[in-house]
Scaffold this active site. Structure first.
Site, PDB file in Angstrom:
ATOM      1  N   GLY A 194       0.824  -1.208   0.000  1.00 53.89           N
ATOM      2  CA  GLY A 194       0.000   0.000   0.000  1.00 53.89           C
ATOM      3  C   GLY A 194       0.857   1.256   0.000  1.00 53.89           C
ATOM      4  N   HIS A 204     -15.104  10.791  13.152  1.00 51.70           N
ATOM      5  CA  HIS A 204     -13.706  10.334  13.206  1.00 51.70           C
ATOM      6  C   HIS A 204     -12.811  11.356  12.502  1.00 51.70           C
ATOM      7  CE1 HIS A 204     -14.151   6.192  14.738  1.00 51.70           C
ATOM      8  NE2 HIS A 204     -15.341   6.238  14.178  1.00 51.70           N
ATOM      9  N   GLU A 249      -3.898  -1.859  -6.612  1.00 55.75           N
ATOM     10  CA  GLU A 249      -3.151  -2.770  -5.729  1.00 55.75           C
ATOM     11  C   GLU A 249      -3.975  -4.030  -5.519  1.00 55.75           C
ATOM     12  OE1 GLU A 249      -2.519  -1.106  -1.798  1.00 55.75           O
ATOM     13  OE2 GLU A 249      -1.841  -3.045  -1.033  1.00 55.75           O
ATOM     14  N   GLN A 252     -18.632   9.312  23.437  1.00 54.28           N
ATOM     15  CA  GLN A 252     -19.710   8.665  24.193  1.00 54.28           C
ATOM     16  C   GLN A 252     -19.284   8.397  25.637  1.00 54.28           C
ATOM     17  OE1 GLN A 252     -20.719   5.297  21.674  1.00 54.28           O
ATOM     18  NE2 GLN A 252     -21.483   6.632  20.035  1.00 54.28           N
ATOM     19  N   CYS A 293     -15.275   9.434  18.572  1.00 52.36           N
ATOM     20  CA  CYS A 293     -16.454   8.587  18.410  1.00 52.36           C
ATOM     21  C   CYS A 293     -16.837   7.925  19.743  1.00 52.36           C
ATOM     22  CB  CYS A 293     -16.247   7.587  17.282  1.00 52.36           C
ATOM     23  SG  CYS A 293     -17.816   7.045  16.607  1.00 52.36           S
ATOM     24  N   GLY A 315     -14.998   7.624  22.056  1.00 52.89           N
ATOM     25  CA  GLY A 315     -14.331   8.537  22.991  1.00 52.89           C
ATOM     26  C   GLY A 315     -15.237   9.690  23.404  1.00 52.89           C
ATOM     27  N   ASP A 344      -1.976 -16.896  -3.104  1.00 50.70           N
ATOM     28  CA  ASP A 344      -3.102 -17.037  -2.174  1.00 50.70           C
ATOM     29  C   ASP A 344      -4.243 -17.785  -2.875  1.00 50.70           C
ATOM     30  OD1 ASP A 344      -1.769 -15.572  -0.302  1.00 50.70           O
ATOM     31  OD2 ASP A 344      -2.940 -13.731  -0.560  1.00 50.70           O
ATOM     32  N   GLU A 396      -9.734  11.623  12.491  1.00 49.81           N
ATOM     33  CA  GLU A 396      -8.421  11.100  12.076  1.00 49.81           C
ATOM     34  C   GLU A 396      -8.322  10.824  10.571  1.00 49.81           C
ATOM     35  OE1 GLU A 396     -10.590   9.583  14.081  1.00 49.81           O
ATOM     36  OE2 GLU A 396     -10.629   7.402  13.812  1.00 49.81           O
ATOM     37  N   ARG A 415     -23.175   3.644  15.417  1.00 46.78           N
ATOM     38  CA  ARG A 415     -24.595   3.335  15.465  1.00 46.78           C
ATOM     39  C   ARG A 415     -25.289   4.159  16.548  1.00 46.78           C
ATOM     40  NH1 ARG A 415     -23.739  -1.507  15.678  1.00 46.78           N
ATOM     41  NH2 ARG A 415     -23.697  -1.750  13.437  1.00 46.78           N
TER      42      ARG A 415
END
Ligand code: GLN
Length: 537
Positions: free
Chosen positions: A23, A513, A144, A392, A388, A390, A151, A515, A468
């Site tokens: 990645g 979120h 990618e 609550q 998130c 965090g 596999d 981040e 949720r």
């Protein structure tokens, strides 16, 4: 009107073992091409039979990255966003299950009447359609393939990209294989045999790599390059040696220094794209590598503690905020379950930190410990960033602090009377089977003068969600009494998006979120503010 050229395709595969940084390699190739003024997109094709990453265990697969249009995807999309500084969409993440589900539905709906439905051509064609449609409007599309050559799940994907390259023409495609070269400390040798075998496996599927990216733990030299070239059939110019880097953001520069940018543009006949502008990137990497003498110590209160990948976007956002604030960064996992043990001395756990983060999470494990952590931060004026879950636990902590001892979340106790965090309307009774959550971008209005508004520099924001539960509005008029404020809500005021503690140096938490939108050279504002406040604490 300038006619856009046919998109060029770069397929990135992996050999020898997983976890090599395919990645990062794909994203880094994108970075050096973007620096040439090319419009670059990236896509991850995951051979796993899952439909999306929403139900994958983060401890095994790493973080579930969420796109602005609400797709629950593989963490590699986070690398693509951070390196390319572009917001990805659901078309950039495709798992086998999604393609198979559609194929089987089509079969049931009579689309293939009378025909045998086969891996070749039906599945391989479907894979190719996903690739072609995601590439529209781009100069270069990087694809990618998840996993490694060999596999059980992947042959259809390799066959699809082989067919794709012969149909669009070799001059429009290239294959990049990322391999691992082990180091034998006894003989002090880097070994190429596993890479040779993996490349032979790839050839047996009709794919000849144009570029070999060789990952090593220690720097390799020119003789390794010559040997790989001779035994893998890739020209020396097409071999990139990538030893472990101090920072992943150095990889585009390492590739560029080895002439890989020019090699790719030559191979793909991308003429007229000479201007290399990696100066800004270089400046960023130089700054990352500076080692400030002072550092902030951050505790990350979580339940998965084995590796950083589980919360990778949170980690990257914290690091980029530290780089911007010119301060060193050291993080320590705090096991949220361990905090639940009776008699745990919270002061002993937390006194060494300049601030704590409670990231997102699902399920019951460790939630009580996170509530304790939030309560400690609230009462001891320790900088706190809640993401998130965090948020609550922050609301529950404040409620309990103010005397509402039974305050809890529906996730811990669905029958409790004081569910200050509850399931949002319309989602009652749904299980965690993916796709039943508030996902992707939602707008939020911030209160003027709040810390969040000051940090964002605006009162209108949009951020990504994946949850949720919501703050229960029945309790909202008690917040001020509890010492917190809902400083961010949905534009109609019905959903709480950001809370802040009153009279606290930094206790800020978001239902979204933040981040996911952070960039290495542009930390997300809440992370920036959090680290700045830890620095001053
Ligand atoms: N489990 C909580 C919810 O579903 C929080 C989710 C999260 O932190 N992403 O609302």
């Amino acid at each position: 009107m300038i006619k856009r050229q046919q998109p060029k395709y770069i397929f990135v595969t992996g050999g020898v073992l997983s976890g090599l940084g395919k990645g990062i390699t794909a994203a880094s190739i994108g970075t050096i091409l973007k620096a040439r003024g090319l419009k670059v997109n990236a896509q991850k094709l995951d051979p796993y039979l899952n439909v999306d990453a929403g139900t994958l265990n983060p401890a095994e697969h790493g973080e579930c990255f969420v796109t602005k249009d609400g797709a629950e995807t593989d963490l590699d999309l986070g690398h693509y966003e951070r390196f390319l500084d572009t917001e990805m969409t659901k078309s950039s993440s495709v798992m086998s299950g999604r393609i198979l589900l559609k194929l089987i539905e089509d079969e049931r709906n009579g689309k293939f009447l009378g025909k045998t439905v086969q891996v070749v051509p039906h599945l391989t064609n479907a894979i190719q359609q996903y690739i072609a449609s995601a590439s529209k409007g781009y100069d270069v599309h990087i694809v990618e393939i998840g996993g490694t050559v060999g596999d059980y799940e992947s042959p259809a994907f390799f066959e699809a990209i082989r067919e794709f390259s012969s149909s669009v023409g070799e001059e429009h495609c290239m294959f990049v294989q990322v391999v691992y070269l082990p180091y034998l400390s006894t003989s002090k040798e880097i070994k190429t045999k596993p890479a040779q075998n993996a490349t032979r496996d790839l050839r047996s599927m009709g794919i000849v790599p144009d570029l070999l990216v060789a990952r090593t733990e220690v720097p390799a030299n020119g003789s390794t390059r010559a040997k790989l070239s001779a035994f893998c059939g890739v020209p020396e110019k097409g071999i990139a040696l990538l030893p472990n880097a101090d920072t992943v953001y150095e990889v585009p520069l390492t590739l560029e220094h080895q002439g890989i940018g020019a090699y790719i543009t030559n191979k793909l006949h991308l003429r007229g794209h000479k201007a290399k502008d990696l100066k800004a990137w270089q400046t960023m990497v130089d700054q990352i590598k500076e080692k400030p003498s002072q550092k902030v110590k951050i505790g990350v209160v979580a339940k998965y503690l084995d590796n950083e990948d589980t919360y990778i976007s949170v980690m990257e956002a914290l690091k980029s905020a530290a780089w911007k604030n010119k301060i060193g960064f050291e993080f320590t996992w705090v096991d949220s379950e361990a905090l639940e043990k009776p008699g745990t001395n919270l002061k002993n756990v937390f006194k060494k930190f300049d601030g704590i983060v409670v990231p997102g999470g699902f399920g019951t494990r460790g939630v009580e410990g996170k509530i304790k952590a939030a309560r400690y931060a609230l009462n001891n004026k320790l900088p706190y960033l809640g993401l998130c879950l965090g948020l609550q636990v922050g609301v529950i902590a404040a409620a309990r602090n103010a005397g509402l001892q039974q305050a809890t979340t529906v996730e811990l106790d669905a029958q409790a009377t004081d569910r200050v965090i509850d399931v949002m309307q319309g989602q009652e009774g749904k299980e965690n089977t993916g796709g039943t959550m508030r996902l992707g971008n939602y707008p939020c209005v911030l209160q003027k003068g709040s810390k969040a508004a000051k940090l964002y520099g605006t009162t209108k924001i949009e951020e990504r969600h994946r949850h949720r539960c919501e703050c229960n509005n029945d309790y909202r008029d008690m917040y001020e009494k509890w010492g917190i404020k809902a400083v961010g809500t949905s534009p109609d005021g019905t959903l709480v998006e950001v809370i802040e503690a009153i009279d606290h140096p930094f206790f800020v938490a978001s239902q979204f979120h933040p981040e996911f939108t952070s960039r290495p050279n542009r930390p997300q504002p809440l992370f920036d503010g959090f680290i700045a406040s830890c620095k001053n604490s």
